[in-house]
Design a protein around this motif. Sequence first.
Motif, PDB file in Angstrom:
ATOM      1  N   GLU A 315       0.840  -1.207   0.000  1.00 59.21           N
ATOM      2  CA  GLU A 315       0.000   0.000   0.000  1.00 59.21           C
ATOM      3  C   GLU A 315       0.874   1.256   0.000  1.00 59.21           C
ATOM      4  OE1 GLU A 315      -3.201   0.068   2.805  1.00 59.21           O
ATOM      5  OE2 GLU A 315      -3.643   2.182   2.409  1.00 59.21           O
ATOM      6  N   ILE A 318       2.536   1.580  -3.482  1.00 58.57           N
ATOM      7  CA  ILE A 318       1.676   1.237  -4.630  1.00 58.57           C
ATOM      8  C   ILE A 318       1.888   2.161  -5.823  1.00 58.57           C
ATOM      9  CG2 ILE A 318      -0.426   2.582  -4.089  1.00 58.57           C
ATOM     10  CD1 ILE A 318      -1.858  -0.275  -4.496  1.00 58.57           C
ATOM     11  N   SER A 340      -2.882  -8.799  -3.164  1.00 55.36           N
ATOM     12  CA  SER A 340      -2.251  -7.642  -3.808  1.00 55.36           C
ATOM     13  C   SER A 340      -3.065  -7.175  -4.998  1.00 55.36           C
ATOM     14  CB  SER A 340      -0.834  -8.012  -4.278  1.00 55.36           C
ATOM     15  OG  SER A 340      -0.083  -8.485  -3.196  1.00 55.36           O
ATOM     16  N   MET A 343      -5.940  -5.275  -3.789  1.00 51.02           N
ATOM     17  CA  MET A 343      -5.519  -3.975  -3.242  1.00 51.02           C
ATOM     18  C   MET A 343      -5.350  -2.957  -4.379  1.00 51.02           C
ATOM     19  SD  MET A 343      -2.169  -3.005  -0.967  1.00 51.02           S
ATOM     20  CE  MET A 343      -2.484  -4.199   0.316  1.00 51.02           C
ATOM     21  N   LEU A 347      -7.170   0.493  -4.752  1.00 53.08           N
ATOM     22  CA  LEU A 347      -6.442   1.738  -4.518  1.00 53.08           C
ATOM     23  C   LEU A 347      -5.898   2.401  -5.785  1.00 53.08           C
ATOM     24  CD1 LEU A 347      -4.457   0.645  -1.332  1.00 53.08           C
ATOM     25  CD2 LEU A 347      -6.645   1.830  -1.454  1.00 53.08           C
TER      26      LEU A 347
ATOM     27  N   TYR B  38      -8.101  -9.581   1.464  1.00 55.46           N
ATOM     28  CA  TYR B  38      -7.840  -8.142   1.393  1.00 55.46           C
ATOM     29  C   TYR B  38      -8.882  -7.363   2.202  1.00 55.46           C
ATOM     30  CZ  TYR B  38      -7.532  -3.400  -0.302  1.00 55.46           C
ATOM     31  OH  TYR B  38      -7.433  -2.036  -0.352  1.00 55.46           O
ATOM     32  N   LYS B  42      -8.441  -4.990   5.446  1.00 52.61           N
ATOM     33  CA  LYS B  42      -8.830  -3.589   5.257  1.00 52.61           C
ATOM     34  C   LYS B  42      -9.757  -3.112   6.392  1.00 52.61           C
ATOM     35  CE  LYS B  42     -10.900  -0.597   1.800  1.00 52.61           C
ATOM     36  NZ  LYS B  42     -11.708  -0.526   0.598  1.00 52.61           N
TER      37      LYS B  42
END
Lengths: 375, 117
Positions: A315, A318, A340, A343, A347, B38, B42
């Motif tokens: 993160e 990233i 990943s 994510m 994001l 995830y 989170k």
Amino acid sequence: MKRSAFFFSVLLLLATGMHGLSAAAETAKTPEWFFHDIVDMEFVKQHVDVPMPENVMLIDARPTRSKYNKGHIPMAVNIPYTEFDKHVDKLPKDKTALLIFYCEGPQCKLSHKSARKAEALGYTNVKVFAGGFPRWMEEPGHYAAVPGAFVKKHMDKKSDMVLIDSRPKRSKYDKGHIPGAVSIPDMDFEKMLDQLPRDKETLLVFYCGGFKCRLSHKSAQKAMALGYKNVVVYAAGYPDWKSTYGDMDVADVGDKKSSTTLKAGKEEGSIDPATFERLVKENPERLHIVDVRDADEFAKGSLKTAVNIPVDKLEARIKELPPDKPVVFVCGTGARSGESYYMVKDLRPELKDVFYVEAEMTFAKDGSFKIVKAD
Amino acid sequence: MFKLHQKPWIFFFTLFLAFLFIGSAVAIEPGNKRKGKYTYRKVYKACFERGAVESPKPSINPDAHTQAEWTEIFTQKDFDAFGCADEWAALPEEDVRDIYAYLHGHASDSPTPAKCK
């Protein structure tokens, strides 16, 4: 005996019903956690307009992907409660501006908590529309607004959607429009009803020239009056689409450069293991491979061209992922690489060519590897 | 004749039991376990950022329960032990099913028990 058993059952049913009624009465009271300044639908309707009046902001405190992106009150800005502190810069500079927060209805606490945070920041005119999005949608003639991601998703899924450009044809549509959109200028709406689908359940998405443009909203209202039930407005419209997806044909997004070569695997986001093995052997520079295992695992062996970004650090790092090259995450089992992948989807959604290897992998010190078994 | 007289109260009693239990007894369908991992992390990151927990890592690992126990917890929607009640309450059903798939898939009696690494 039989009769008494029957009455006992009825009594129990009644008791259950009474309990439900008293519970409902309790919930009708204002809960303690409610924000101190609650407004109703009429207040929201007075203050929400296209374009939005200066010094008024309607804020959707719900999560982006699962709620806001699926439909929100038109003109609402999304600041999810869980990310409030990160997005404080989205709020107006003027602390006297009217802020109206909402979320998923009277049981939802997110808007109340966000409102308190805004007040703590010094905003003096903060309200909560406790009825939230469900209450908004109850009103006859009301429709939801959606972001570009919603439109793109339905395009990719080849949903039964009709995308309608409400701008004037010659001066706007003919000079550029969202691929697949039909031109039904708002001024000609009544003359072009034959362009609308017969099935009133079909998803109709109207758009025009962005947040200051009323045409799509007016056409959406007309479509609802005709009985169409699944009407939304892409309020950010063509300017947003152009800046996000460019002028390219949407069917080619992600295809021209890579996906024809990067065959997808069975699971969402995964790459076909055989394709991955071939590419690593023949043209590894074509991919940006990220090994998301811990540094000590990486040190024992990984792919020659892989970079190491442990999933716990991804993160923070990233932004290092390149926008112009397919990114493939690898790990030992698919668990951390899969995490990943999601994510990045969350994001950095603008990265389209992102994959992970959904399989058990072993790595040797010399850079060789084996895909042991696909999960 | 006896059976005919007996039927109404059996019907109501069954209806009553159905009212009581039907909502809570529906088994949960597992979602996407990769996405679930995830999402699970989170949730705690968000909870940590608002100062409600000490660590951004989930306090309960998948191998803390057997598959049957995870199924029971998610079927009953008994999420108290997870803490971070606000974040759990805000999770859409799809995300809950994804988290369930992750925890169940790596439960203590699964082929691949896991810590939340």
